[in-house]
Write an enzyme that holds these catalytic residues in place. Structure first.
Site, PDB file in Angstrom:
ATOM      1  N   SER A  21      67.056  79.082  37.999  1.00 54.68           N
ATOM      2  CA  SER A  21      66.252  78.211  38.733  1.00 54.68           C
ATOM      3  C   SER A  21      66.008  78.596  40.030  1.00 54.68           C
ATOM      4  O   SER A  21      65.469  79.791  40.290  1.00 54.68           O
ATOM      5  CB  SER A  21      66.990  76.830  38.844  1.00 54.68           C
ATOM      6  OG  SER A  21      66.529  75.878  39.530  1.00 54.68           O
ATOM      7  N   ASN A 110      82.809  83.815  40.616  1.00 56.01           N
ATOM      8  CA  ASN A 110      83.440  82.333  41.201  1.00 56.01           C
ATOM      9  C   ASN A 110      84.109  82.278  42.471  1.00 56.01           C
ATOM     10  O   ASN A 110      83.726  81.630  43.249  1.00 56.01           O
ATOM     11  CB  ASN A 110      84.188  81.781  40.000  1.00 56.01           C
ATOM     12  CG  ASN A 110      83.413  82.029  38.650  1.00 56.01           C
ATOM     13  OD1 ASN A 110      82.267  82.236  38.537  1.00 56.01           O
ATOM     14  ND2 ASN A 110      84.439  81.696  37.713  1.00 56.01           N
ATOM     15  N   THR A 155      73.194  40.234  69.785  1.00 55.61           N
ATOM     16  CA  THR A 155      74.106  40.101  68.674  1.00 55.61           C
ATOM     17  C   THR A 155      73.121  39.403  67.611  1.00 55.61           C
ATOM     18  O   THR A 155      72.337  38.296  68.278  1.00 55.61           O
ATOM     19  CB  THR A 155      75.470  39.440  68.790  1.00 55.61           C
ATOM     20  OG1 THR A 155      75.304  38.203  69.142  1.00 55.61           O
ATOM     21  CG2 THR A 155      76.410  40.349  69.652  1.00 55.61           C
ATOM     22  N   HIS A 156      73.163  39.705  66.240  1.00 52.63           N
ATOM     23  CA  HIS A 156      72.218  38.991  65.709  1.00 52.63           C
ATOM     24  C   HIS A 156      70.617  39.159  66.110  1.00 52.63           C
ATOM     25  O   HIS A 156      70.096  38.319  65.721  1.00 52.63           O
ATOM     26  CB  HIS A 156      72.619  37.582  65.348  1.00 52.63           C
ATOM     27  CG  HIS A 156      73.992  37.316  64.867  1.00 52.63           C
ATOM     28  ND1 HIS A 156      74.467  37.181  63.816  1.00 52.63           N
ATOM     29  CD2 HIS A 156      75.041  36.902  65.976  1.00 52.63           C
ATOM     30  CE1 HIS A 156      75.647  36.738  63.857  1.00 52.63           C
ATOM     31  NE2 HIS A 156      76.086  36.589  65.052  1.00 52.63           N
ATOM     32  N   SER A 278      46.990  57.926  64.712  1.00 52.44           N
ATOM     33  CA  SER A 278      46.543  57.177  63.404  1.00 52.44           C
ATOM     34  C   SER A 278      45.191  58.083  63.033  1.00 52.44           C
ATOM     35  O   SER A 278      44.336  58.148  63.739  1.00 52.44           O
ATOM     36  CB  SER A 278      46.328  55.825  63.440  1.00 52.44           C
ATOM     37  OG  SER A 278      45.459  55.367  62.556  1.00 52.44           O
ATOM     38  N   ASN A 286      52.284  56.513  67.294  1.00 54.85           N
ATOM     39  CA  ASN A 286      53.423  56.267  66.400  1.00 54.85           C
ATOM     40  C   ASN A 286      54.957  56.818  66.343  1.00 54.85           C
ATOM     41  O   ASN A 286      54.681  58.335  66.445  1.00 54.85           O
ATOM     42  CB  ASN A 286      52.840  56.398  64.896  1.00 54.85           C
ATOM     43  CG  ASN A 286      51.731  55.427  64.406  1.00 54.85           C
ATOM     44  OD1 ASN A 286      51.858  54.221  65.039  1.00 54.85           O
ATOM     45  ND2 ASN A 286      50.694  55.855  63.689  1.00 54.85           N
ATOM     46  N   TYR A 318      86.168  76.822  36.909  1.00 55.82           N
ATOM     47  CA  TYR A 318      84.684  77.162  37.146  1.00 55.82           C
ATOM     48  C   TYR A 318      83.903  76.661  36.059  1.00 55.82           C
ATOM     49  O   TYR A 318      84.077  76.926  34.924  1.00 55.82           O
ATOM     50  CB  TYR A 318      84.188  78.492  37.552  1.00 55.82           C
ATOM     51  CG  TYR A 318      82.788  78.720  37.664  1.00 55.82           C
ATOM     52  CD1 TYR A 318      82.463  78.498  39.025  1.00 55.82           C
ATOM     53  CD2 TYR A 318      81.925  79.096  36.519  1.00 55.82           C
ATOM     54  CE1 TYR A 318      80.909  78.417  39.223  1.00 55.82           C
ATOM     55  CE2 TYR A 318      80.638  79.171  36.859  1.00 55.82           C
ATOM     56  CZ  TYR A 318      80.188  79.060  38.125  1.00 55.82           C
ATOM     57  OH  TYR A 318      78.782  79.074  38.416  1.00 55.82           O
ATOM     58  N   GLN A 323      76.894  75.447  40.662  1.00 57.59           N
ATOM     59  CA  GLN A 323      75.677  75.800  41.120  1.00 57.59           C
ATOM     60  C   GLN A 323      74.621  75.015  41.654  1.00 57.59           C
ATOM     61  O   GLN A 323      73.979  75.118  42.845  1.00 57.59           O
ATOM     62  CB  GLN A 323      75.040  76.980  40.053  1.00 57.59           C
ATOM     63  CG  GLN A 323      73.693  77.510  40.826  1.00 57.59           C
ATOM     64  CD  GLN A 323      72.995  78.454  39.727  1.00 57.59           C
ATOM     65  OE1 GLN A 323      73.535  79.564  39.087  1.00 57.59           O
ATOM     66  NE2 GLN A 323      71.845  78.018  39.175  1.00 57.59           N
ATOM     67  N   LYS A 326      74.702  73.600  45.603  1.00 54.84           N
ATOM     68  CA  LYS A 326      74.317  74.390  46.378  1.00 54.84           C
ATOM     69  C   LYS A 326      73.048  73.898  47.019  1.00 54.84           C
ATOM     70  O   LYS A 326      72.786  73.867  48.244  1.00 54.84           O
ATOM     71  CB  LYS A 326      73.956  75.973  45.940  1.00 54.84           C
ATOM     72  CG  LYS A 326      74.059  76.893  47.019  1.00 54.84           C
ATOM     73  CD  LYS A 326      73.856  78.154  46.529  1.00 54.84           C
ATOM     74  CE  LYS A 326      74.971  78.708  45.531  1.00 54.84           C
ATOM     75  NZ  LYS A 326      74.532  79.904  44.729  1.00 54.84           N
TER      76      LYS A 326
END
Ligand code: ARG
Length: 457
Positions: A21, A110, A155-156, A278, A286, A318, A323, A326
């Site tokens: 991979s 390993n 608060t709230h 934008s 933004n 192992y 792998q 990672k």
């Protein structure tokens, strides 16, 4: 040189793509750590007579060369190599011949990958602790600078009590300090050497694991060889969890800033260099960086979940599944590193608008203060609370500065305890610097190169 395990057949190419991979690309991050660990391993083999003086010296030179190449971004790892371990052994064998073929004696990929990851994670944890401490320090300075600027306490989300910009900023500083401490504690767990555990069960060669651990600057050996391999993924998840706490705090800080920089609030404004525009609405400024801070925080959290999901059902020893831990490790740690940097930048340019903040401190914010004043004059709390609550319209405007000063208990607006914050943060940061120096010394003793780092950002 093909794969380390190649004998009399070639791996099916689809299976090669699937098993390798992108691991060989990710492994670029581990090259320096792996080369340092390989020097320690070679010295261990030399110690027990399995490498001659000349062989050790040629391997050390070759591995130092690998470190230099990687530092210049020019150490190649190909898909056919599978990983950095193979690429490094192939490079050594090309360079020094026979001795290159001996370096893998008594080790497995390993414990090799475990050791490289351990060195990397150990350094990352201390560096992130230090960086988070720097951000906490910056927040304390900001708090000190704006300690007497009133700010509505909520608060709230509703108006609650008088507060200050100092209290708000220092709350995040203390939160980040605790999270950095969490990393510091984890760095002790990470500070154990898995080298010599081999495939998961040790080897019938008298490897001196204590010696190789000391060579790499570890304070101790990870004792049980099976656990040394089984801890793969677990330590990654622990590190990502520590990252997650920091990212979570920064997500909340981002949310506060998004809200309080809205024109409707106008408490603060962000430097325009840190905002985007934008494509259609010309007036827009933004806070994309802060919005992405929230989503990155979620990604860091999911990286930890990904690792835990991968290792949860694995049998002992192992398994190749490891792998796949990672990528979440490297992505989650990088995202956290960037997040902390982004907030350092934000704080440098964050503008405070005292008039808007003071204007927002409307009379209802002082309702409890009015009650407590009357309590101090001898009335009982509950009756006074009701009376004030029934006549909120009659509340007089308070002097917000006076309200801040009147709070004198430790940690309140009139007594923020910032000196104590500063003291503990700098103690922690000095500790980080000392530890990083000790790593650097160990690496210098291994490869003879100054300022070697395994984490390359
Ligand atoms: N790339 C592999 C990993 O990260 C290296 C170890 C391979 N070990 C093995 N027994 N196939 O786990």
């Amino acid at each position: 040189m093909g794969k380390l395990w190649q004998k009399d057949y070639t791996l099916d190419s689809l299976m090669e793509d699937f098993t390798v991979s992108n691991d060989y690309i990710l492994d670029q991050q581990l090259v320096i750590a792996d080369a340092l660990a390989s020097i320690a391993h070679a010295r261990g083999l030399h110690l027990i007579g399995l490498l001659s003086d000349e062989e050790l010296s040629s391997l050390e030179q070759g591995l130092s060369q690998v470190i230099k190449l990687r530092t210049d971004d020019s150490f190649p790892i190909t898909k056919e190599n599978e990983d950095c371990h193979t690429a490094i052994e192939a490079y050594l064998t090309d360079l020094v011949g026979e001795a290159g073929k001996k370096i893998h004696t008594g080790r497995s990929r390993n414990d090799q990958v475990q050791t490289a990851l351990r060195l990397w994670m150990r350094e990352y944890a201390v560096k992130l602790c230090n960086l988070t401490g720097q951000l906490a320090e910056r927040l304390v300075d900001f708090a000190e600078e704006h300690a007497s600027v009133p700010m509505p306490g909520r608060t709230h989300m509703q108006l609650a009590m008088p507060s200050s910009v100092g209290l708000w900023a220092a709350s995040f500083a203390e939160e980040l300090y605790d999270e950095a401490q969490h990393l510091m504690q984890l760095s002790w767990t990470l500070d154990q050497s898995p080298l010599g555990s081999a495939a998961s069960y040790g080897v019938p060669i008298p490897l001196d694991r204590q010696f190789t651990a000391e060579q790499m600057g570890f304070t101790r050996v990870q004792n049980n060889v099976l656990y040394a391999n089984n801890s793969r993924g677990k330590f990654e998840a622990m590190l990502l969890d520590s990252c997650d706490y920091i990212a979570l705090t920064l997500s909340k800080l981002a949310q506060d800033l998004i809200l309080f920089t809205l024109p409707e609030f106008g408490y603060f404004s962000l430097p325009k260099q840190l905002c985007t525009g934008s494509s259609i609405m010309p007036q827009k400024k933004n806070p994309d960086g802060l919005e992405l801070a929230r989503s990155r925080s979620a990604l860091v959290s999911s990286a930890s979940m990904r690792v835990k999901s991968i290792i949860r059902s694995l049998p002992s020893g192992y398994n190749r599944d490891f792998q796949d831990t990672k990528e979440p490790l490297l992505c989650g740690t990088k995202a956290t590193w960037q997040l902390v940097h982004i907030f350092l930048r934000m704080l440098d340019g964050l503008e405070v608008h005292p008039e808007a903040l003071e204007k927002a401190c409307t009379s209802e914010l002082y309702a409890t203060d009015v009650v407590l004043k009357q309590v101090l004059e001898g009335k009982n709390f509950r009756d006074t609370y009701k009376e004030v609550g029934l006549h909120l319209d009659a509340l007089a405007k308070f002097d917000p500065h006076k309200a801040l000063e009147e709070r004198t208990s430790l940690g309140t607006t009139g007594n923020l305890g910032l000196d104590e914050d500063k003291f503990f943060i700098s103690l922690m940061r000095n500790g980080c610097e000392d530890i990083l120096k000790s790593f650097s010394e160990a690496y210098h003793n291994l490869c003879g190169i100054e300022d070697v780092q395994t984490v390359l950002y």
